[in-house]
Design an enzyme around this catalytic site. Structure first.
Site, PDB file in Angstrom:
ATOM      1  N   LYS A   1       0.783  -1.373   0.125  1.00 45.34           N
ATOM      2  CA  LYS A   1       0.033   0.011  -0.131  1.00 45.34           C
ATOM      3  C   LYS A   1       0.983   1.322  -0.007  1.00 45.34           C
ATOM      4  O   LYS A   1       0.698   2.200  -0.637  1.00 45.34           O
ATOM      5  CB  LYS A   1      -0.845   0.061   1.138  1.00 45.34           C
ATOM      6  CG  LYS A   1      -1.882   1.174   1.408  1.00 45.34           C
ATOM      7  CD  LYS A   1      -3.056   0.639   1.978  1.00 45.34           C
ATOM      8  CE  LYS A   1      -3.094   0.629   3.593  1.00 45.34           C
ATOM      9  NZ  LYS A   1      -3.153   1.806   4.240  1.00 45.34           N
ATOM     10  N   SER A   2       1.904   1.347   0.951  1.00 47.49           N
ATOM     11  CA  SER A   2       2.834   2.463   0.911  1.00 47.49           C
ATOM     12  C   SER A   2       3.385   2.754  -0.326  1.00 47.49           C
ATOM     13  O   SER A   2       3.635   3.979  -0.976  1.00 47.49           O
ATOM     14  CB  SER A   2       3.852   2.352   2.055  1.00 47.49           C
ATOM     15  OG  SER A   2       3.239   2.236   3.395  1.00 47.49           O
TER      16      SER A   2
ATOM     17  N   ARG B   1      -8.809  11.968  12.421  1.00 47.45           N
ATOM     18  CA  ARG B   1      -7.566  11.835  12.773  1.00 47.45           C
ATOM     19  C   ARG B   1      -6.705  13.273  12.457  1.00 47.45           C
ATOM     20  O   ARG B   1      -7.191  14.047  11.878  1.00 47.45           O
ATOM     21  CB  ARG B   1      -7.081  10.798  11.575  1.00 47.45           C
ATOM     22  CG  ARG B   1      -7.809   9.436  11.875  1.00 47.45           C
ATOM     23  CD  ARG B   1      -6.971   8.292  10.844  1.00 47.45           C
ATOM     24  NE  ARG B   1      -5.500   8.120  11.163  1.00 47.45           N
ATOM     25  CZ  ARG B   1      -4.822   7.304  10.406  1.00 47.45           C
ATOM     26  NH1 ARG B   1      -5.562   6.791   9.322  1.00 47.45           N
ATOM     27  NH2 ARG B   1      -3.704   7.117  10.559  1.00 47.45           N
TER      28      ARG B   1
ATOM     29  N   ASP C   1       2.230  -0.972  11.896  1.00 50.27           N
ATOM     30  CA  ASP C   1       0.912  -1.589  11.458  1.00 50.27           C
ATOM     31  C   ASP C   1       0.569  -3.056  11.915  1.00 50.27           C
ATOM     32  O   ASP C   1      -0.343  -3.619  11.561  1.00 50.27           O
ATOM     33  CB  ASP C   1       0.716  -1.390   9.974  1.00 50.27           C
ATOM     34  CG  ASP C   1       0.668   0.007   9.479  1.00 50.27           C
ATOM     35  OD1 ASP C   1       0.194   0.774  10.260  1.00 50.27           O
ATOM     36  OD2 ASP C   1       1.052   0.227   8.583  1.00 50.27           O
TER      37      ASP C   1
ATOM     38  N   LYS D   1      -4.573   5.746  14.978  1.00 45.55           N
ATOM     39  CA  LYS D   1      -4.807   5.000  13.415  1.00 45.55           C
ATOM     40  C   LYS D   1      -6.251   4.909  13.069  1.00 45.55           C
ATOM     41  O   LYS D   1      -7.018   5.934  13.599  1.00 45.55           O
ATOM     42  CB  LYS D   1      -4.168   3.737  13.592  1.00 45.55           C
ATOM     43  CG  LYS D   1      -2.630   3.605  13.817  1.00 45.55           C
ATOM     44  CD  LYS D   1      -1.827   4.243  12.696  1.00 45.55           C
ATOM     45  CE  LYS D   1      -0.242   4.580  12.876  1.00 45.55           C
ATOM     46  NZ  LYS D   1       0.444   5.368  11.898  1.00 45.55           N
TER      47      LYS D   1
ATOM     48  N   ARG E   1      -6.268   1.991  18.265  1.00 45.79           N
ATOM     49  CA  ARG E   1      -6.130   0.219  17.772  1.00 45.79           C
ATOM     50  C   ARG E   1      -5.373  -0.105  19.253  1.00 45.79           C
ATOM     51  O   ARG E   1      -5.833  -1.424  19.366  1.00 45.79           O
ATOM     52  CB  ARG E   1      -5.141   0.501  17.073  1.00 45.79           C
ATOM     53  CG  ARG E   1      -5.391   0.237  15.475  1.00 45.79           C
ATOM     54  CD  ARG E   1      -4.662  -0.311  14.590  1.00 45.79           C
ATOM     55  NE  ARG E   1      -5.132  -0.272  13.367  1.00 45.79           N
ATOM     56  CZ  ARG E   1      -4.482   0.117  12.105  1.00 45.79           C
ATOM     57  NH1 ARG E   1      -3.043   0.334  12.160  1.00 45.79           N
ATOM     58  NH2 ARG E   1      -5.179   0.021  11.044  1.00 45.79           N
TER      59      ARG E   1
END
Ligand code: S3P
Length: 444
Positions: free
Chosen positions: A24-25, A125, A322, A349, A353
């Site tokens: 994804k990054s 966020r 993550d 996040k 989380r």
């Protein structure tokens, strides 16, 4: 009422080779840099998740021509700051914190206000972390006092080359400033607490003037802006964060063997493998090769019935940020009390989380001791659940969903998990791979 995922665990053993979705990054970074290059950039094996589709839609709104053919994405860039858009556009970043923050770095010359919005989770966020440096660089914002979305940004004609100290270990903050620096006539200098370094690697690969001096806890990054970027071709490796769910599933199941092919094993992303190996796993990284300045390899995992407790070194936090939820699950099945500290960022996040991870373990009957930035997990290797576990109100956090599914297959019990589409923001093949490994679930 929305659909739920039902799981009632039957013991399953597998010996399989799998391929996991693209990183994804890296997918987001290649899209953003392709949009700033001259000519046709081709990205192969791009992740086709909802976060990436939102990113593509936003870039299209900024006037970038992009076409998708399965996992091949071609981007027709018009060079640095080559966006062409009308007044009053609204960019919807959906659930993607990475895209929402990074794209702001490319808007520091925008002649009009651009509105940036996101879904319910993204709208909670913090954006102060990128607003502050971008203001120093020259952008102006209209935003609420909490510095959350929606916000509006307008750029300036002169992009200041700044010196900035990034203390959080946030790759998103660092990368936002790096992207803004592309438009600056001078040298931008960032002292950044260590975090994933994909932006540095792709800048180097594309010949953007960058010097990185690494030291143990911080890196110094110097960038000279206003250099044209040539279009490029990039093949995205598999996402190590997505692999982590299947690595832990294999470890906690009986008599299983798993090979995962072509995984991004960048040192700043595989902290979880080091931690699991310290806990007694024997995960092997083989056939390492370097492409585009990034290391790729195949992972080999075997079941490990006896994992040991871990005291996680606090300086590793941004290295496995993550993967903490799934590591917590491994710690819940390990013998002894595991400790994790310096985790304040984890509550910032897609969901809080740290809190929700602890709550999930408590639902399983695992004792935890939680503070605002640390957790102790009292592992129980012999736990076998009979009760029904409901997973709901978790802000549709993809990683909570996937951790719950892995917990269902390894801890037993009956599970009802809400918001069945949440995993699609980062790992659309997740449930297909679960099926391929022989696990059963129902959607009702
Ligand atoms: C990311 C950086 C991390 C990570 C996120 C992806 C990135 O966020 O949690 O999933 O691609 O730069 P922070 O930079 O906020 O720690």
């Amino acid at each position: 009422m929305g659909k739920k995922l039902f799981i009632e665990n039957k013991y399953n053993s597998f010996k399989k080779t799998i391929l996991v979705d693209g990183d994804k990054s890296i997918s987001i970074r290649t899209l953003l840099l392709g949009s700033q290059a001259y000519g046709n950039t081709l990205i192969e094996n791009i992740l086709l998740s909802e976060d990436i589709l939102s990113s593509i839609n936003c870039l299209k709104k900024l006037g970038v021509k992009i076409s998708l053919n399965n996992n091949k994405c071609s981007i027709h860039g018009k060079g640095l700051n080559g966006f062409k858009f009308k007044k009053n556009i609204i960019l919807n970043a959906g659930n993607s914190g990475t895209f929402a923050r990074l794209v702001l770095g490319l808007l520091v010359k925008s002649p009009y206000y651009i509105k940036l919005i996101g879904d319910r989770s993204l709208s909670k966020r913090d954006f102060a972390r990128v607003i502050l440096p971008l203001q120093k660089i020259g952008a102006t914002f209209k935003v609420n006092n909490k510095k959350t979305l929606p916000l509006q940004i307008i750029g300036s004609t002169f992009v200041n080359p700044i010196r900035y100290f990034e203390k959080r270990g946030s790759a998103q903050c660092k990368s936002t400033i790096m992207l803004a620096a592309l438009n600056s006539p001078g040298q931008t200098v960032i002292k950044a607490k260590k975090s994933r370094d994909h932006t540095e690697n792709i800048f180097k690969h594309l010949g953007i003037p960058i010097i990185v001096k690494k030291s143990k806890y911080y890196d110094e990054i110097k960038i000279k802006g206003q250099k044209d970027i040539k279009s490029f071709k990039y093949e995205v490796p598999s996402d190590p964060s997505s692999c982590a769910f299947f690595v832990v599933l294999t470890l906690l199941s009986k008599n299983c063997n798993l090979k995962i092919q072509n995984v991004n094993v960048n040192n700043s992303r595989i902290g979880y493998i080091k931690i699991l190996n310290k806990m007694g796993a024997k995960i092997k990284i083989k056939n390492v090769r370097t492409k585009y300045g990034e290391k790729q390899a195949d992972l080999y995992v075997k079941s490990q019935p006896t994992l040991k407790k871990i005291t996680c070194p606090p300086n590793l936090s941004s290295n496995l940020i993550d993967e903490f939820l799934i590591i917590f699950l491994a710690a819940a099945k390990a013998s002894g009390v595991s400790s994790f500290s310096n985790l304040g960022e984890l509550n910032k996040k897609e969901s809080p989380r740290l809190k929700l991870g602890s709550k999930l373990l408590n639902q399983l009957g695992i004792k935890t001791k939680l503070t605002k930035d640390s957790i102790k997990i009292f592992g129980n290797p012999t736990i076998g659940l009979k009760k029904t576990i409901n997973v709901k109100n978790y802000y549709k956090d993809h990683r909570i969903f996937m951790t719950s599914v892995i917990a269902a297959f390894t801890f037993g019990g009956k599970w009802k998990i809400d918001d069945i589409d949440s995993y699609k923001s980062s790992f659309p093949s997740f449930l297909n791979i679960v099926k391929k490994l022989g696990f059963k679930f129902k959607i009702v």
